[in-house]
Design a protein around this motif. Structure first.
Motif, PDB file in Angstrom:
ATOM      1  N   GLU A   1       0.825  -1.203   0.000  1.00 33.66           N
ATOM      2  CA  GLU A   1       0.000   0.000   0.000  1.00 33.66           C
ATOM      3  C   GLU A   1       0.860   1.254   0.000  1.00 33.66           C
ATOM      4  O   GLU A   1       0.539   2.251  -0.646  1.00 33.66           O
ATOM      5  N   THR A   2       1.968   1.219   0.732  1.00 36.16           N
ATOM      6  CA  THR A   2       2.906   2.340   0.733  1.00 36.16           C
ATOM      7  C   THR A   2       4.314   1.797   0.524  1.00 36.16           C
ATOM      8  O   THR A   2       4.620   0.673   0.903  1.00 36.16           O
ATOM      9  N   SER A   3       5.142   2.598  -0.105  1.00 35.40           N
ATOM     10  CA  SER A   3       6.540   2.238  -0.322  1.00 35.40           C
ATOM     11  C   SER A   3       7.399   3.438   0.029  1.00 35.40           C
ATOM     12  O   SER A   3       6.976   4.582  -0.138  1.00 35.40           O
ATOM     13  N   HIS A   4       8.591   3.169   0.499  1.00 34.89           N
ATOM     14  CA  HIS A   4       9.524   4.233   0.840  1.00 34.89           C
ATOM     15  C   HIS A   4      10.763   4.069  -0.024  1.00 34.89           C
ATOM     16  O   HIS A   4      11.322   2.989  -0.115  1.00 34.89           O
ATOM     17  N   LEU A   5      11.161   5.145  -0.668  1.00 30.87           N
ATOM     18  CA  LEU A   5      12.359   5.136  -1.494  1.00 30.87           C
ATOM     19  C   LEU A   5      13.339   6.169  -0.980  1.00 30.87           C
ATOM     20  O   LEU A   5      12.949   7.275  -0.625  1.00 30.87           O
ATOM     21  N   THR A   6      14.590   5.790  -0.964  1.00 30.01           N
ATOM     22  CA  THR A   6      15.622   6.783  -0.678  1.00 30.01           C
ATOM     23  C   THR A   6      15.786   7.636  -1.931  1.00 30.01           C
ATOM     24  O   THR A   6      15.281   7.294  -3.010  1.00 30.01           O
ATOM     25  N   VAL A   7      16.527   8.702  -1.823  1.00 29.56           N
ATOM     26  CA  VAL A   7      16.794   9.540  -2.995  1.00 29.56           C
ATOM     27  C   VAL A   7      17.503   8.712  -4.062  1.00 29.56           C
ATOM     28  O   VAL A   7      17.152   8.770  -5.247  1.00 29.56           O
ATOM     29  N   ASP A   8      18.477   7.903  -3.660  1.00 27.93           N
ATOM     30  CA  ASP A   8      19.206   7.067  -4.617  1.00 27.93           C
ATOM     31  C   ASP A   8      18.283   6.055  -5.295  1.00 27.93           C
ATOM     32  O   ASP A   8      18.364   5.844  -6.502  1.00 27.93           O
ATOM     33  N   ASP A   9      17.397   5.431  -4.502  1.00 33.67           N
ATOM     34  CA  ASP A   9      16.437   4.479  -5.069  1.00 33.67           C
ATOM     35  C   ASP A   9      15.534   5.168  -6.091  1.00 33.67           C
ATOM     36  O   ASP A   9      15.258   4.625  -7.157  1.00 33.67           O
ATOM     37  N   TYR A  10      15.077   6.354  -5.745  1.00 33.23           N
ATOM     38  CA  TYR A  10      14.182   7.101  -6.638  1.00 33.23           C
ATOM     39  C   TYR A  10      14.866   7.387  -7.971  1.00 33.23           C
ATOM     40  O   TYR A  10      14.306   7.148  -9.039  1.00 33.23           O
ATOM     41  N   PHE A  11      16.101   7.864  -7.929  1.00 41.72           N
ATOM     42  CA  PHE A  11      16.801   8.183  -9.162  1.00 41.72           C
ATOM     43  C   PHE A  11      17.167   6.928  -9.954  1.00 41.72           C
ATOM     44  O   PHE A  11      17.159   6.944 -11.185  1.00 41.72           O
TER      45      PHE A  11
END
Length: 107
Positions: free
Chosen positions: A27-37
């Motif tokens: 339902e929710t996910s958390h990404l670090t800045v590095d993961d996002y990029f």
């Protein structure tokens, strides 16, 4: 889902970004800045379409109006825009943005 509408397999993007596939089913996910990029870069690679941004923009209609984005676009500075998005994004999605500001000397 926007990616599937564009003919892009979300699982391929997640795999290429070296992220856990189960995040697609959470339902929710958390990404670090590095993961996002890494995910954005993976999307570009998997899509292999120089017009991807335009095609994504074409999927947007009046029904997808986003008050936080509109408020940000009407901001006088990037700092104001980011603060507006952080304040209003939770109206549109279960998301909390934390902003850390620091002073930089511009040369």
């Amino acid at each position: 889902m926007v990616l599937r509408d564009l003919g892009i397999n979300p699982e391929d993007v997640i795999r290429h970004a070296r992220l856990p596939l189960q995040m697609l089913h959470q339902e929710t996910s958390h990404l670090t800045v590095d993961d996002y990029f890494r995910m954005v870069t993976a999307l570009e690679t998997v899509a292999a379409d120089p017009l991807l941004a335009i095609r994504m923009g074409q999927t947007t209609s009046a029904e997808t109006f986003s008050a936080p984005v509109f408020a940000a676009l009407c901001s006088s500075t990037l700092a104001v825009a980011v603060r507006r998005i952080a304040a209003h994004k939770r109206l549109m999605a279960p998301m909390h943005l934390t902003i850390r500001e620091s002073a930089y000397d511009l040369v």
